[in-house]
Design a protein around this motif. Structure first.
Motif, PDB file in Angstrom:
ATOM      1  N   THR A  24       0.827  -1.209   0.000  1.00 18.25           N
ATOM      2  CA  THR A  24       0.000   0.000   0.000  1.00 18.25           C
ATOM      3  C   THR A  24       0.858   1.254   0.000  1.00 18.25           C
ATOM      4  O   THR A  24       0.574   2.217  -0.726  1.00 18.25           O
ATOM      5  CB  THR A  24      -0.928   0.002   1.224  1.00 18.25           C
ATOM      6  OG1 THR A  24      -1.711  -1.192   1.231  1.00 18.25           O
ATOM      7  CG2 THR A  24      -1.850   1.209   1.205  1.00 18.25           C
ATOM      8  N   LEU A  28       0.935   3.915  -3.021  1.00 15.90           N
ATOM      9  CA  LEU A  28       0.499   5.263  -2.657  1.00 15.90           C
ATOM     10  C   LEU A  28       1.575   6.290  -2.989  1.00 15.90           C
ATOM     11  O   LEU A  28       1.276   7.386  -3.491  1.00 15.90           O
ATOM     12  CB  LEU A  28       0.166   5.308  -1.167  1.00 15.90           C
ATOM     13  CG  LEU A  28      -0.466   6.603  -0.639  1.00 15.90           C
ATOM     14  CD1 LEU A  28      -1.808   6.847  -1.304  1.00 15.90           C
ATOM     15  CD2 LEU A  28      -0.634   6.530   0.877  1.00 15.90           C
ATOM     16  N   THR A  32       0.962   9.182  -5.787  1.00 14.23           N
ATOM     17  CA  THR A  32       0.989  10.566  -5.313  1.00 14.23           C
ATOM     18  C   THR A  32       1.997  11.406  -6.079  1.00 14.23           C
ATOM     19  O   THR A  32       1.729  12.565  -6.421  1.00 14.23           O
ATOM     20  CB  THR A  32       1.324  10.595  -3.812  1.00 14.23           C
ATOM     21  OG1 THR A  32       0.368   9.801  -3.096  1.00 14.23           O
ATOM     22  CG2 THR A  32       1.295  12.014  -3.282  1.00 14.23           C
ATOM     23  N   PHE A  80      -5.079   4.056  -8.366  1.00 15.94           N
ATOM     24  CA  PHE A  80      -5.901   4.502  -7.242  1.00 15.94           C
ATOM     25  C   PHE A  80      -7.165   3.652  -7.095  1.00 15.94           C
ATOM     26  O   PHE A  80      -7.688   3.513  -5.989  1.00 15.94           O
ATOM     27  CB  PHE A  80      -6.256   5.978  -7.397  1.00 15.94           C
ATOM     28  CG  PHE A  80      -5.177   6.898  -6.916  1.00 15.94           C
ATOM     29  CD1 PHE A  80      -5.005   7.147  -5.566  1.00 15.94           C
ATOM     30  CD2 PHE A  80      -4.313   7.507  -7.809  1.00 15.94           C
ATOM     31  CE1 PHE A  80      -4.001   7.982  -5.108  1.00 15.94           C
ATOM     32  CE2 PHE A  80      -3.298   8.343  -7.375  1.00 15.94           C
ATOM     33  CZ  PHE A  80      -3.141   8.582  -6.019  1.00 15.94           C
ATOM     34  N   LEU A  83      -5.844   0.929  -5.122  1.00 14.53           N
ATOM     35  CA  LEU A  83      -5.488   1.369  -3.771  1.00 14.53           C
ATOM     36  C   LEU A  83      -6.700   1.429  -2.847  1.00 14.53           C
ATOM     37  O   LEU A  83      -6.560   1.266  -1.633  1.00 14.53           O
ATOM     38  CB  LEU A  83      -4.821   2.746  -3.825  1.00 14.53           C
ATOM     39  CG  LEU A  83      -3.302   2.766  -3.951  1.00 14.53           C
ATOM     40  CD1 LEU A  83      -2.808   4.177  -4.219  1.00 14.53           C
ATOM     41  CD2 LEU A  83      -2.653   2.203  -2.697  1.00 14.53           C
ATOM     42  N   VAL A  87      -6.372   0.118   0.934  1.00 13.08           N
ATOM     43  CA  VAL A  87      -6.508   1.001   2.098  1.00 13.08           C
ATOM     44  C   VAL A  87      -7.640   0.519   2.999  1.00 13.08           C
ATOM     45  O   VAL A  87      -7.528   0.533   4.229  1.00 13.08           O
ATOM     46  CB  VAL A  87      -6.749   2.455   1.635  1.00 13.08           C
ATOM     47  CG1 VAL A  87      -7.081   3.358   2.819  1.00 13.08           C
ATOM     48  CG2 VAL A  87      -5.524   2.989   0.900  1.00 13.08           C
ATOM     49  N   LEU A 233       0.278  12.768   1.732  1.00  8.41           N
ATOM     50  CA  LEU A 233       0.287  11.373   1.291  1.00  8.41           C
ATOM     51  C   LEU A 233       1.702  10.807   1.219  1.00  8.41           C
ATOM     52  O   LEU A 233       1.919   9.632   1.531  1.00  8.41           O
ATOM     53  CB  LEU A 233      -0.398  11.252  -0.072  1.00  8.41           C
ATOM     54  CG  LEU A 233      -1.916  11.437  -0.070  1.00  8.41           C
ATOM     55  CD1 LEU A 233      -2.474  11.284  -1.474  1.00  8.41           C
ATOM     56  CD2 LEU A 233      -2.590  10.436   0.870  1.00  8.41           C
ATOM     57  N   ALA A 237       2.944   7.543   3.265  1.00  8.93           N
ATOM     58  CA  ALA A 237       3.611   6.417   2.609  1.00  8.93           C
ATOM     59  C   ALA A 237       4.966   6.124   3.246  1.00  8.93           C
ATOM     60  O   ALA A 237       5.313   4.960   3.492  1.00  8.93           O
ATOM     61  CB  ALA A 237       3.774   6.713   1.120  1.00  8.93           C
TER      62      ALA A 237
END
Length: 267
Positions: A24, A28, A32, A80, A83, A87, A233, A237
């Motif tokens: 993750t 991420l 980002t 995403f 993700l 998440v 973000l 991460a």
């Protein structure tokens, strides 16, 4: 074969596994950083979203760069979308409806980005090929320009910018509030996520007030929101990559031997 007591305790507590946490965090971090980088490349390519007469020749000058840039932008949308469930699973120990809202909004935001970026991979090359054909007459040029503007306004400005910013801001605010409620350390840091999410949501109205005085204000809010969003973000991460799950930091009780009181006399 004996099972790992630490792993049993980890599963029983609902804490995420180290593999899930690292996966993750890496995805991420990639997503980002990729989004603002690709948007900057989009501006550098000079693909005008309001005029096909300007966009089609620009595409002919940089066909490979346009393809790679927008294919990567579409891939970040897919990223995403993936993700969202990760998440959701990683924070399964937090029993809150905000977790489901984060999942829904993240999947919708990623989907809108995929759809918006796909227009550059499908519509733009097709229209550009016809437009730059020497045998294409002026009426067809005008029709292609109108069709391009309509496609750009619907898939680009409406879905790709307005709705994307709305849902990106929403999942960011929901995630920040969820982490804010569940954490007692670095509470101030998650306020950056709230500021970023709100800024992105408010900045989405820049498309409504474009070329007006309020439009510049909303554009500034969007810029500030994206900067805060990236900082927040990236920080999350990195924290996920560096910090170990709390359960793994504790010594399993099954491995701790209780001291024997030798001072007690035997009866």
């Amino acid at each position: 074969m004996k099972s790992n007591p630490a792993r049993k305790e980890l599963q029983a507590s609902g804490e995420p596994s180290s593999t899930l946490t690292r996966l993750t965090a890496i995805l991420l971090l990639i997503g980002t950083i990729a989004v603002p980088t690709l948007l900057i490349l989009h501006d550098m390519l000079g693909i005008d979203e309001d005029s096909g007469a300007l966009a089609f020749p620009a595409y002919q000058r940089h066909p490979i760069s346009v393809f790679l840039t927008y294919y990567a932008l579409m891939a970040t949308g897919v990223l995403f979308v993936l993700l969202g469930p990760l998440v959701y699973r990683m924070y399964t120990h937090l029993q809150t409806p905000l977790r489901l809202l984060v999942l829904i909004c993240m999947v919708v935001a990623g989907s809108t980005q995929m759809i918006a970026a796909s227009r550059w991979l499908i519509v733009l090359p097709y229209f550009s090929h016809i437009y730059t054909n020497p045998q294409t007459d002026a009426a067809t040029h005008a029709a292609l320009d109108v069709a391009y503007q309509g496609t750009s306004y619907f898939l680009g400005l409406t879905i790709g910018e307005f709705f994307y910013n709305i849902f990106s801001g929403l999942w960011s605010v929901f995630l920040a509030v969820m982490l804010l409620r569940s954490s007692h350390r670095n509470v101030w840091f998650h306020w950056i996520g709230i500021i970023g999410g709100v800024g992105i949501m408010l900045g989405s109205f820049e498309q409504i007030f474009v070329n007006t005085a309020p439009g510049s204000i909303f554009l500034s809010l969007l810029t500030v929101g994206h900067v805060a969003w990236v900082i927040w973000l990236v920080g999350i991460a990195i924290a996920l990559l560096v910090n170990k799950p709390s359960v793994l930091q504790r010594e399993p009780q099954s491995m701790v031997q209780e001291p024997v009181d030798l001072s007690t006399e035997r009866q």
